[in-house]
Scaffold this active site. Sequence first.
Site, PDB file in Angstrom:
ATOM      1  N   TYR A 208       0.844  -1.193   0.000  1.00 36.04           N
ATOM      2  CA  TYR A 208       0.000   0.000   0.000  1.00 36.04           C
ATOM      3  C   TYR A 208       0.882   1.247   0.000  1.00 36.04           C
ATOM      4  CZ  TYR A 208      -4.047  -2.952   1.195  1.00 36.04           C
ATOM      5  OH  TYR A 208      -5.043  -3.901   1.206  1.00 36.04           O
TER       6      TYR A 208
ATOM      7  N   SER B 239     -13.509  -3.899   0.011  1.00 32.25           N
ATOM      8  CA  SER B 239     -14.389  -3.229  -0.946  1.00 32.25           C
ATOM      9  C   SER B 239     -15.863  -3.449  -0.617  1.00 32.25           C
ATOM     10  CB  SER B 239     -14.107  -3.698  -2.377  1.00 32.25           C
ATOM     11  OG  SER B 239     -14.739  -2.859  -3.322  1.00 32.25           O
ATOM     12  N   PRO B 240     -16.272  -3.194   0.618  1.00 33.32           N
ATOM     13  CA  PRO B 240     -17.666  -3.439   1.003  1.00 33.32           C
ATOM     14  C   PRO B 240     -18.664  -2.518   0.308  1.00 33.32           C
ATOM     15  CG  PRO B 240     -16.548  -2.211   2.724  1.00 33.32           C
ATOM     16  CD  PRO B 240     -15.486  -2.635   1.743  1.00 33.32           C
ATOM     17  N   LEU B 241     -18.182  -1.403  -0.258  1.00 34.22           N
ATOM     18  CA  LEU B 241     -19.071  -0.471  -0.968  1.00 34.22           C
ATOM     19  C   LEU B 241     -18.844  -0.509  -2.476  1.00 34.22           C
ATOM     20  CD1 LEU B 241     -18.955   2.562   1.486  1.00 34.22           C
ATOM     21  CD2 LEU B 241     -20.704   0.779   1.291  1.00 34.22           C
TER      22      LEU B 241
ATOM     23  N   GLY C 210     -16.288  -0.021  -4.409  1.00 38.41           N
ATOM     24  CA  GLY C 210     -15.588   1.117  -4.996  1.00 38.41           C
ATOM     25  C   GLY C 210     -16.433   2.365  -5.109  1.00 38.41           C
ATOM     26  N   GLY C 211     -17.415   2.519  -4.212  1.00 35.35           N
ATOM     27  CA  GLY C 211     -18.261   3.712  -4.204  1.00 35.35           C
ATOM     28  C   GLY C 211     -19.632   3.513  -4.808  1.00 35.35           C
TER      29      GLY C 211
ATOM     30  N   LEU D   9     -22.020   1.540  -3.966  1.00 40.58           N
ATOM     31  CA  LEU D   9     -23.084   1.346  -2.983  1.00 40.58           C
ATOM     32  C   LEU D   9     -23.276   2.550  -2.060  1.00 40.58           C
ATOM     33  CD1 LEU D   9     -22.361  -2.404  -2.139  1.00 40.58           C
ATOM     34  CD2 LEU D   9     -24.061  -1.456  -3.719  1.00 40.58           C
TER      35      LEU D   9
ATOM     36  N   GLY E  58     -24.507   5.249  -3.348  1.00 35.42           N
ATOM     37  CA  GLY E  58     -25.674   5.894  -3.928  1.00 35.42           C
ATOM     38  C   GLY E  58     -25.363   7.138  -4.729  1.00 35.42           C
ATOM     39  N   LYS E  59     -24.088   7.392  -5.014  1.00 36.59           N
ATOM     40  CA  LYS E  59     -23.739   8.632  -5.708  1.00 36.59           C
ATOM     41  C   LYS E  59     -23.724   8.493  -7.227  1.00 36.59           C
ATOM     42  CE  LYS E  59     -18.848   7.669  -4.736  1.00 36.59           C
ATOM     43  NZ  LYS E  59     -17.695   8.123  -3.925  1.00 36.59           N
TER      44      LYS E  59
END
Length: 340
Positions: free
Chosen positions: A53, A207-209, A211-212, A214, A216-217
């Site tokens: 990282y 990555s629970p969302l 990559g963005g 989820l 809502g954007k």
Amino acid sequence: MEMRLLGSSGAVVSKYALGTMTFGNETDERTSHRMLDEYLAAGGNIIDTADIYSAGASEEIVGKWLISNQSARDSVLLGTKGRFSTGDSPNDAGNSRRHLRRALEDSLRRLGVDHIDLYQLHSWDPLTPLEETLGFLNDAVSAGLISYYGFSNFTGWQLTKAVWTAKLHNWQLPVTLQPQYNLLEREIESEIVPAALDAGLGLLPWSPLAGGWLTGKYHRESVPAGNTRVGENPTRQFQGWDLRSGSPRTWAVLDALHEIASAHEVPPAQIALAWLAGRPGVTSVILGARTPDQLEGNLQAANVKLTAAEVHRLNEVSAPTVGNYPYGRDGLTQRSRPLG
């Protein structure tokens, strides 16, 4: 924050972990330290990083924070990973004893600690004999350099082979698996999740969302632009616009998220995180954030309680597509007629 056992171990960790992949790249040191402070104050206690990282900068930033906050070292479970390339030599990558020894030594130095709580193989290595890799990890546990070990990005057969190889040699067993897992990526439920449950491994989803996606954007009507991950790189691996936007399933999931979020008066991201934290085998969901505001919002998911009907709806709209054989209704794993 709710606490859970780390897989089959006796270590206790929070339901949400802090991922640090953005540290040293998208997030500067000062902001990273602020996020670490906020995470700890919210009751979190598991920090996830890796040697690759930001080319090691993430570990260094976490290490400086630990040095300036000695009490934190006693309260957090520190996890890092090794496997990928850290130099130009052919031996600067892989799961060989040679590379992992150097990778572990370098991680200990950058983090400023004498042992790592959870050391994870970042992925499978098809070139190195599994006995060599697991033998090193067992020796590292015996030497007190690591407390536990786990895997990341393993397939079901790889995971099962590793577990049973360790059992065969009476070596220390793994305790975790870190896979990509979210409402849009549920394919691991076919083989990987059952294999992890069978082995007693706790899941640490990354990555629970998605990559963005989820959060809502993103919307059907417009290609994202500006300060969003997909907007900055529409072809982004795993979460690119072309990959996701053409699937009716994506928008069905997002529609359900928006409606449930509206009922709870919270952002969609918190609903997605709460759903994932409740999945079978999930020990701790890794929150990756670029800003303190993002982290603060995601941590509020700890307060969201989904109803059984809401969970059922999310399960239905996000159900992954799998072939009939051997998983579908006509597959061999299903009974063709009721018995009894």
